[in-house]
Motif scaffolding. Structure first.
Motif, PDB file in Angstrom:
ATOM      1  N   GLY A  55       0.812  -1.205   0.000  1.00 30.70           N
ATOM      2  CA  GLY A  55       0.000   0.000   0.000  1.00 30.70           C
ATOM      3  C   GLY A  55       0.849   1.261   0.000  1.00 30.70           C
ATOM      4  O   GLY A  55       1.994   1.248   0.449  1.00 30.70           O
ATOM      5  N   ASP A  56       0.239   2.359  -0.492  1.00 31.60           N
ATOM      6  CA  ASP A  56       0.924   3.658  -0.459  1.00 31.60           C
ATOM      7  C   ASP A  56       0.175   4.673   0.406  1.00 31.60           C
ATOM      8  O   ASP A  56       0.558   5.822   0.504  1.00 31.60           O
ATOM      9  CB  ASP A  56       1.137   4.195  -1.873  1.00 31.60           C
ATOM     10  CG  ASP A  56      -0.165   4.468  -2.618  1.00 31.60           C
ATOM     11  OD1 ASP A  56      -1.259   4.439  -2.003  1.00 31.60           O
ATOM     12  OD2 ASP A  56      -0.092   4.702  -3.842  1.00 31.60           O
ATOM     13  N   GLY A  57      -0.926   4.235   1.032  1.00 34.17           N
ATOM     14  CA  GLY A  57      -1.686   5.105   1.919  1.00 34.17           C
ATOM     15  C   GLY A  57      -2.759   5.930   1.243  1.00 34.17           C
ATOM     16  O   GLY A  57      -3.626   6.489   1.909  1.00 34.17           O
ATOM     17  N   THR A  58      -2.720   6.022  -0.091  1.00 37.24           N
ATOM     18  CA  THR A  58      -3.721   6.838  -0.797  1.00 37.24           C
ATOM     19  C   THR A  58      -4.447   6.081  -1.909  1.00 37.24           C
ATOM     20  O   THR A  58      -5.589   6.391  -2.208  1.00 37.24           O
ATOM     21  CB  THR A  58      -3.074   8.094  -1.415  1.00 37.24           C
ATOM     22  OG1 THR A  58      -2.046   7.689  -2.322  1.00 37.24           O
ATOM     23  CG2 THR A  58      -2.481   9.001  -0.350  1.00 37.24           C
ATOM     24  N   SER A  59      -3.796   5.109  -2.527  1.00 36.52           N
ATOM     25  CA  SER A  59      -4.391   4.393  -3.669  1.00 36.52           C
ATOM     26  C   SER A  59      -5.257   3.231  -3.214  1.00 36.52           C
ATOM     27  O   SER A  59      -4.934   2.547  -2.245  1.00 36.52           O
ATOM     28  CB  SER A  59      -3.300   3.845  -4.590  1.00 36.52           C
ATOM     29  OG  SER A  59      -2.495   4.875  -5.085  1.00 36.52           O
ATOM     30  N   THR A  60      -6.357   3.017  -3.951  1.00 35.24           N
ATOM     31  CA  THR A  60      -7.165   1.826  -3.708  1.00 35.24           C
ATOM     32  C   THR A  60      -6.394   0.604  -4.211  1.00 35.24           C
ATOM     33  O   THR A  60      -5.460   0.735  -5.023  1.00 35.24           O
ATOM     34  CB  THR A  60      -8.507   1.884  -4.448  1.00 35.24           C
ATOM     35  OG1 THR A  60      -8.252   1.880  -5.864  1.00 35.24           O
ATOM     36  CG2 THR A  60      -9.323   3.110  -4.056  1.00 35.24           C
ATOM     37  N   ILE A  61      -6.807  -0.554  -3.757  1.00 34.30           N
ATOM     38  CA  ILE A  61      -6.164  -1.781  -4.231  1.00 34.30           C
ATOM     39  C   ILE A  61      -6.382  -1.935  -5.730  1.00 34.30           C
ATOM     40  O   ILE A  61      -5.474  -2.356  -6.448  1.00 34.30           O
ATOM     41  CB  ILE A  61      -6.660  -3.005  -3.438  1.00 34.30           C
ATOM     42  CG1 ILE A  61      -6.105  -2.922  -2.010  1.00 34.30           C
ATOM     43  CG2 ILE A  61      -6.254  -4.307  -4.117  1.00 34.30           C
ATOM     44  CD1 ILE A  61      -6.551  -4.016  -1.077  1.00 34.30           C
ATOM     45  N   ARG A  62      -7.555  -1.556  -6.221  1.00 43.14           N
ATOM     46  CA  ARG A  62      -7.787  -1.618  -7.681  1.00 43.14           C
ATOM     47  C   ARG A  62      -6.736  -0.787  -8.410  1.00 43.14           C
ATOM     48  O   ARG A  62      -6.154  -1.232  -9.398  1.00 43.14           O
ATOM     49  CB  ARG A  62      -9.191  -1.136  -8.025  1.00 43.14           C
ATOM     50  CG  ARG A  62      -9.516  -1.277  -9.510  1.00 43.14           C
ATOM     51  CD  ARG A  62     -10.910  -0.797  -9.847  1.00 43.14           C
ATOM     52  NE  ARG A  62     -11.965  -1.512  -9.176  1.00 43.14           N
ATOM     53  CZ  ARG A  62     -12.447  -2.707  -9.548  1.00 43.14           C
ATOM     54  NH1 ARG A  62     -11.923  -3.328 -10.572  1.00 43.14           N
ATOM     55  NH2 ARG A  62     -13.424  -3.269  -8.889  1.00 43.14           N
TER      56      ARG A  62
END
Length: 192
Positions: A55-62
């Motif tokens: 994760g990057d903290g801002t992006s959804t998994i999609r």
């Protein structure tokens, strides 16, 4: 990763959309190993780990999956042999971790994207960190002789290959003739 009857019903309904017949297999705990065998001799063994993302903290998994697929597509098969799909396995794998395609994992949080290992990255294939129990060498020779091919990839799920298959409770899950070399040619710390 089907923990209860409710999840089983969901999975069967999803599978029924594709085919009227369904095969249910026992889930075996352990890691996926690939033995590469030529003429009854073990050439190589790798541990195949499932695809992971961070994760990057801002992006959804999609979005993280889309970004990963762009990275995979750019250099061809040197990173991965296929793109990540979004299918029932993906959704179930995420759900078992309390995630979904719209989740935004914290920066640095690693998570599995799929339960199956076929769509992993090169670095998710590792050299075997332990010695292979002699029974696997016997098994490799027997399989080679029984199917009558010179080169075979033997996929095994087991807790460890340092003890016999019977002791570990593991299973041979697939024989590949001809075997894909991706798992052996490209893996953690190695390249072309």
């Amino acid at each position: 990763n089907i923990p209860d009857r409710r999840r089983l019903g969901t999975v069967l309904a999803g599978a029924g959309a594709f085919c009227s017949e369904t095969i249910i297999e026992e889930q075996i705990p352990g890691r996926v190993y690939r033995l590469l065998v030529l003429d009854g001799q073990l050439l190589d063994t790798v541990v195949r780990n499932p695809p992971m993302l961070r994760g990057d903290g801002t992006s959804t998994i999609r979005r993280l999956i889309q970004n990963e697929n762009r990275l995979r597509a750019a250099p061809g098969a040197r990173i991965a042999q296929s793109l990540l799909g979004v299918d029932l396995d993906t959704r179930n794998c995420l759900a078992t971790q309390g995630l979904s395609l719209v989740s935004k994992p914290a920066a640095g949080r690693e998570f599995r994207v799929m339960g199956v290992v076929n769509d992993n990255r090169a670095e998710e294939n590792e050299a075997l960190p332990e010695p292979v129990h002699p029974s696997f060498l016997t098994l490799a020779k027997e399989i080679n002789a029984a199917i009558g091919v010179r080169l075979v990839g033997i996929d095994i799920i087991a807790e460890s290959l340092s003890i016999s298959l019977n002791e570990s409770g593991g299973r041979v899950i697939e024989l590949n003739t001809p075997p894909g070399h991706f798992y052996h040619d490209l893996r953690a710390g190695e390249g072309y």
